[in-house]
Design a protein around this motif. Structure first.
Motif, PDB file in Angstrom:
ATOM      1  N   GLU A  82       2.476   1.199  -4.789  1.00  0.00           N
ATOM      2  CA  GLU A  82       1.234   2.814  -5.254  1.00  0.00           C
ATOM      3  C   GLU A  82       2.149   3.122  -4.333  1.00  0.00           C
ATOM      4  OE1 GLU A  82      -2.658   0.464  -5.677  1.00  0.00           O
ATOM      5  OE2 GLU A  82      -2.797   1.440  -3.197  1.00  0.00           O
ATOM      6  N   ASP A  83       2.145   4.747  -4.676  1.00  0.00           N
ATOM      7  CA  ASP A  83       2.456   5.968  -4.039  1.00  0.00           C
ATOM      8  C   ASP A  83       3.692   5.443  -3.285  1.00  0.00           C
ATOM      9  OD1 ASP A  83       0.629   8.065  -2.387  1.00  0.00           O
ATOM     10  OD2 ASP A  83       2.078   6.912  -1.275  1.00  0.00           O
ATOM     11  N   VAL A  84       3.478   5.870  -2.048  1.00  0.00           N
ATOM     12  CA  VAL A  84       4.954   5.607  -1.443  1.00  0.00           C
ATOM     13  C   VAL A  84       5.303   4.263  -1.741  1.00  0.00           C
ATOM     14  CG1 VAL A  84       4.889   7.487   0.283  1.00  0.00           C
ATOM     15  CG2 VAL A  84       4.833   4.853   0.896  1.00  0.00           C
ATOM     16  N   SER A  85       5.063   3.221  -2.193  1.00  0.00           N
ATOM     17  CA  SER A  85       5.743   1.841  -2.237  1.00  0.00           C
ATOM     18  C   SER A  85       5.941   1.625  -3.491  1.00  0.00           C
ATOM     19  CB  SER A  85       4.536   0.934  -1.267  1.00  0.00           C
ATOM     20  OG  SER A  85       3.573   0.443  -2.201  1.00  0.00           O
TER      21      SER A  85
ATOM     22  N   HIS B 168       1.122  -1.631   0.144  1.00  0.00           N
ATOM     23  CA  HIS B 168      -0.191   0.142   0.220  1.00  0.00           C
ATOM     24  C   HIS B 168       0.768   1.106  -0.127  1.00  0.00           C
ATOM     25  CE1 HIS B 168       0.864   1.049   3.782  1.00  0.00           C
ATOM     26  NE2 HIS B 168       1.073  -0.016   4.214  1.00  0.00           N
ATOM     27  N   GLY B 169       0.465   2.653   0.245  1.00  0.00           N
ATOM     28  CA  GLY B 169       0.945   3.778   0.062  1.00  0.00           C
ATOM     29  C   GLY B 169       0.028   4.296   1.943  1.00  0.00           C
ATOM     30  N   TRP B 170       0.424   6.130   0.882  1.00  0.00           N
ATOM     31  CA  TRP B 170      -0.209   6.406   1.996  1.00  0.00           C
ATOM     32  C   TRP B 170      -1.226   7.241   1.574  1.00  0.00           C
ATOM     33  CZ3 TRP B 170      -2.168  11.624   2.435  1.00  0.00           C
ATOM     34  CH2 TRP B 170      -2.355  11.990   4.250  1.00  0.00           C
TER      35      TRP B 170
ATOM     36  N   VAL C 113       2.351  -2.653 -12.140  1.00  0.00           N
ATOM     37  CA  VAL C 113       2.549  -1.248 -11.939  1.00  0.00           C
ATOM     38  C   VAL C 113       1.153  -0.290 -11.773  1.00  0.00           C
ATOM     39  CG1 VAL C 113       3.378   0.900 -12.900  1.00  0.00           C
ATOM     40  CG2 VAL C 113       5.195  -1.660 -12.600  1.00  0.00           C
ATOM     41  N   THR C 114       0.996   0.493 -11.679  1.00  0.00           N
ATOM     42  CA  THR C 114      -0.452   1.420 -11.349  1.00  0.00           C
ATOM     43  C   THR C 114       0.566   3.006 -11.013  1.00  0.00           C
ATOM     44  OG1 THR C 114      -1.289   1.120  -9.481  1.00  0.00           O
ATOM     45  CG2 THR C 114      -2.245  -0.108 -11.705  1.00  0.00           C
TER      46      THR C 114
END
Length: 373
Positions: free
Chosen positions: A165-168, A98-100, A188-189
């Motif tokens: 995604e995001d920070v990852s 996940h990300g933030w 990848v998105t």
């Protein structure tokens, strides 16, 4: 050998009672006159606060508990993860990051749709039920080492697919670039962005236009990241003490970054239901992890040097918030690009917003790689 132990989610009644009491005493504001447009309005915030006060957390807790969860000590962090095993021992493994501002919980609907995979949905260090690193900074390279160790040394997968995604997103690329012998393919998105120095060398008009749009958007929408990177503890003190404030801070980004029409915050619930929004807020609240979730913003921002190109098979799905991402950037970085597609639906949280569509794409990629028949 790292010892993996089961994890059971059980929030104490006293924590829930305190939360409801705080929500009942919330001091909510009206919208400011002539305020800039954002993903939150006073009316929607009031709806969310009331819904959280009446939320049947125990039912949601039981749903979360149906996903087997574990803890593993890696270096100086304890990593929490859900591990959904397929019935076949030789099924392909998939790491989901996940990300933030979301958590592992927002990605479980996607994982549930992949029963023919061994799916590992991880909580990043300092998020949800994973402890922060005790020493040193949270950098993308360090996260890549930790999560590759989880998949290989701890869980024993010789090869696996990876998604972030995001920070990852950079962590996803780093894992694939650094461990081509172990990564069967990368999903990848959030496609690779060149470093600021590399962007200055861009000559393509399409690529220049894309980065110019991003810079203009960041100028008016990037205040959250600047605060989290420069005054994290001051912000965290407020959000950790006020559930209404925490909910506004998290939900605004779920609204703004998802693929929903502007001007109607409640429209997000067509993609991310209110139950799921409240689950995210609840996890941040009960773990008091909002402060540690900011660490990638002020500790990981100075990751040195460019990421080496990814040479393993890649499937890139451009989500709606990066609709104009140039294909040339993807082809230059993902050197064995098998799929390049622009999503018709699905924003920043693509696997959470359109889990059925993304599960189908994940399965098709695995079939094309010979990992599934």
């Amino acid at each position: 050998m790292t010892f993996v132990r089961p994890f059971t989610l059980s929030v104490p009644d006293a924590v829930l009672d305190d939360l409801r009491d705080r929500l009942a005493r919330s001091r909510l504001l009206d919208d400011s006159p002539r305020r800039p447009r954002s993903g939150m309005t006073a009316a929607y915030h009031r709806q969310l606060v009331k819904s959280w006060r009446d939320f049947d957390w125990r039912a949601r807790e039981r749903w979360l508990g149906r996903h087997p969860q574990f803890l593993a000590d890696i270096e100086d962090t304890t990593i929490h993860f859900a591990h959904l095993r397929a019935s076949r021992a030789d099924a392909p493994a998939l790491l989901v990051m996940h990300g933030w501002p979301h958590t592992f919980a927002l990605q479980l609907d996607f994982a549930d749709l992949l029963p023919d995979f061994h799916v590992v949905v991880v909580s990043l260090p300092g998020f949800a039920f994973s402890t922060p690193y005790a020493e040193g900074a949270v950098t993308e390279r360090r996260l890549a080492v930790t999560l590759h160790t989880l998949m290989t040394d701890v869980l024993g997968y010789r090869r696996y697919l990876t998604y972030g995604e995001d920070v990852s997103a950079n962590v996803n690329d780093l894992i694939a670039a650094s461990h081509p012998d172990a990564v069967a393919g990368v999903l990848v998105t959030h496609a690779h962005f060149p470093t600021p120095d590399e962007r200055h060398q861009v000559t393509s008009l399409e690529e220049r236009a894309f980065f110019a749009r991003l810079a203009a958007s960041h100028e008016k929408d990037g205040a959250y990241g600047h605060v989290q990177a420069t005054r994290p503890d001051t912000l965290a003190a407020a959000l950790n003490d006020s559930p209404a404030g925490l909910l506004a801070w998290l939900a605004e980004k779920l609204v703004e970054w998802s693929d929903t029409p502007p001007g109607d915050p409640a429209a997000v619930e067509a993609r991310i239901s209110r139950e799921r929004i409240l689950t995210e807020a609840m996890i941040y609240w009960v773990t008091q992890s909002i402060g540690s979730s900011f660490r990638p913003y002020y500790e990981g921002a100075d990751t040195p040097g460019p990421i080496p190109p990814v040479r393993v098979p890649a499937a890139v799905f451009i989500q709606r918030h990066e609709y104009d991402y140039p294909e040339s950037l993807a082809r230059g970085f993902y050197q064995d690009l098998r799929v390049f597609e622009r999503l018709d639906v699905g924003g920043h949280f693509a696997v959470a917003e359109v889990p059925d569509a993304m599960a189908a794409r994940t399965r098709a990629f695995a079939v094309a790689l010979g990992l599934l028949s």
